[in-house]
Design an enzyme around this catalytic site. Structure first.
Site, PDB file in Angstrom:
ATOM      1  N   THR A 183      38.959  32.842  37.591  1.00 32.97           N
ATOM      2  CA  THR A 183      38.207  33.031  36.364  1.00 32.97           C
ATOM      3  C   THR A 183      36.847  32.367  36.508  1.00 32.97           C
ATOM      4  O   THR A 183      36.749  31.307  37.114  1.00 32.97           O
ATOM      5  CB  THR A 183      38.947  32.361  35.182  1.00 32.97           C
ATOM      6  OG1 THR A 183      40.274  32.872  35.094  1.00 32.97           O
ATOM      7  CG2 THR A 183      38.232  32.595  33.869  1.00 32.97           C
ATOM      8  N   ARG A 222      49.737  42.739  30.947  1.00 34.40           N
ATOM      9  CA  ARG A 222      49.691  41.283  30.970  1.00 34.40           C
ATOM     10  C   ARG A 222      48.328  40.772  30.508  1.00 34.40           C
ATOM     11  O   ARG A 222      47.288  41.290  30.891  1.00 34.40           O
ATOM     12  CB  ARG A 222      49.994  40.772  32.372  1.00 34.40           C
ATOM     13  CG  ARG A 222      49.920  39.251  32.539  1.00 34.40           C
ATOM     14  CD  ARG A 222      48.593  38.791  33.107  1.00 34.40           C
ATOM     15  NE  ARG A 222      48.611  37.381  33.469  1.00 34.40           N
ATOM     16  CZ  ARG A 222      47.537  36.698  33.891  1.00 34.40           C
ATOM     17  NH1 ARG A 222      46.370  37.307  34.004  1.00 34.40           N
ATOM     18  NH2 ARG A 222      47.648  35.415  34.211  1.00 34.40           N
ATOM     19  N   ASP A 265      45.212  33.640  30.349  1.00 33.80           N
ATOM     20  CA  ASP A 265      44.551  32.658  29.488  1.00 33.80           C
ATOM     21  C   ASP A 265      43.094  32.988  29.229  1.00 33.80           C
ATOM     22  O   ASP A 265      42.480  32.408  28.337  1.00 33.80           O
ATOM     23  CB  ASP A 265      44.668  31.262  30.099  1.00 33.80           C
ATOM     24  CG  ASP A 265      43.920  31.134  31.422  1.00 33.80           C
ATOM     25  OD1 ASP A 265      43.806  32.143  32.139  1.00 33.80           O
ATOM     26  OD2 ASP A 265      43.462  30.022  31.745  1.00 33.80           O
TER      27      ASP A 265
END
Length: 358
Positions: free
Chosen positions: A223, A251, A254
């Site tokens: 990320t 899915r 976070d």
């Protein structure tokens, strides 16, 4: 009874203190601490893009969008933007979030298909809706209706090649556990449910919890999480990712979850996270970091505390956070890998990369 001289002295003292407060406040605002840009990993061009924006007077939110957009366009490490991290069907989808630490407003998109501009879509959610999070194909419809380009195939030759090799390896590794596949790559059924199927199904080999941290790493599960403090001292954060490679379709990790991948509060500071989002989002580590700093904890200790809370429950997890307080003091903490984060502030000629060991 106070004399005129006493009253004059009192007024003069009050005026002096007031002027001193104003001058001191102005000096703090322009003390050289701001602006600041912090990002997960050595995403140098993304940090430079954000720095150019904020150094030219743009807001923290605008700078975060500029920085994360640059990473999306560059497809940082193949884990941000289009063309990377195929799911089980070979499709690339986008998760992104932006948060304004002044208003505490958040805009986010998750499992967004056909639109490559994740962070811009997230900002549009924040700017033009009362919602916080839009998901799936409807997030794509929204983004396109608001002027972003699409629909676009987000896959690339590299992602499809990776997916093909994964299929040839019987779809291993994957994110299933305690299931029985019908065929090498599913569909999968819960082991307790197998008795309802015929002998062909019941004779297949059960699959236990084959997921492990060994396939959670920098180049397949990452990320960009960025924090910016602008010249006015205002704080914003943003996150963008194409998620975990070979994830089960649908899915959401976070990345688009406020308090997990990132969090900001003007009164305190900000945090960014990266790593195994499926585990990290259960702990809201960035919310924890900011709240710990609010209670007086220094960024380094706040970051370590948030990571240790996860590690106590999941000792094999892989992840990291950076923390920055409202004064620009920053630090990082990690578990399961060596973590790097990037910083640019007025004291630096260019982006500086900091290395953090477990």
């Amino acid at each position: 009874m106070p004399t005129r001289t006493t009253l004059s002295s009192t007024c003069f003292l009050t005026l002096t203190v007031s002027l001193l407060f104003l001058v001191t406040g102005h000096q703090a605002l322009n003390s050289g601490e701001y602006p600041v840009v912090v990002s997960t990993w050595p995403f140098l061009e993304a940090v430079r893009a954000a720095w150019r924006a904020v150094d030219n007077g743009l807001s923290a939110v605008d700078a975060v969008v500029e920085g994360c957009s640059a990473c999306e366009e560059l497809r940082c490490d193949g884990t941000v933007g289009p063309g990377g991290s195929p799911d089980e069907n070979g499709e690339t989808t986008i998760d992104a979030l932006v948060m304004d630490g002044v208003t505490m407003e958040v805009g986010a998109v998750a499992a967004m298909r056909y639109v490559k501009d994740g962070i811009k879509a997230a900002r549009l959610v924040m700017q033009h809706t009362e919602h916080t999070l839009l998901v799936g194909e409807q997030a794509s419809v929204f983004a396109i209706s608001m002027g972003l380009s699409g629909p676009t195939n987000l896959s690339s030759s590299e992602s499809m090649e990776k997916w093909t090799k994964w299929k040839e390896n019987h779809c291993q590794p994957n994110f299933w556990k305690d299931v029985v596949p019908v065929g090498g790559c599913g569909p999968y059924h819960a082991k307790d449910f197998v008795g309802l199927y015929d002998e062909t199904c019941s004779n297949t080999t059960p699959v236990g919890n084959i997921r492990s941290s060994s396939h959670i790493g920098l180049h397949n599960h990452d990320t960009i999480s960025m924090a910016v403090i602008d010249k006015m001292g205002h704080i914003a954060v943003g996150t963008s990712t194409n998620g975990a490679t070979f994830k089960i379709p649908g899915r959401v990790g976070d990345g688009p979850i406020a308090g997990s991948s990132s969090y900001a509060d003007d009164e305190v500071g900000a945090c960014g996270a990266t790593g195994d989002g499926d585990i990290m989002m259960r702990f809201l580590p960035c919310y924890q970091v900011v709240e710990s700093m609010r209670l007086g904890m220094e960024p380094k200790l706040a970051a370590k505390d948030a990571i240790s809370r996860i590690a106590r429950k999941f000792p094999d997890f892989v992840g990291a956070v950076f923390a920055i307080n409202k004064n620009g003091v920053h630090a990082g903490a990690c578990h399961g890998w060596t973590f790097q984060y990037s910083v640019r502030n007025p004291d630096m000629d260019d982006v500086k990369v900091y290395t953090v060991v477990p």
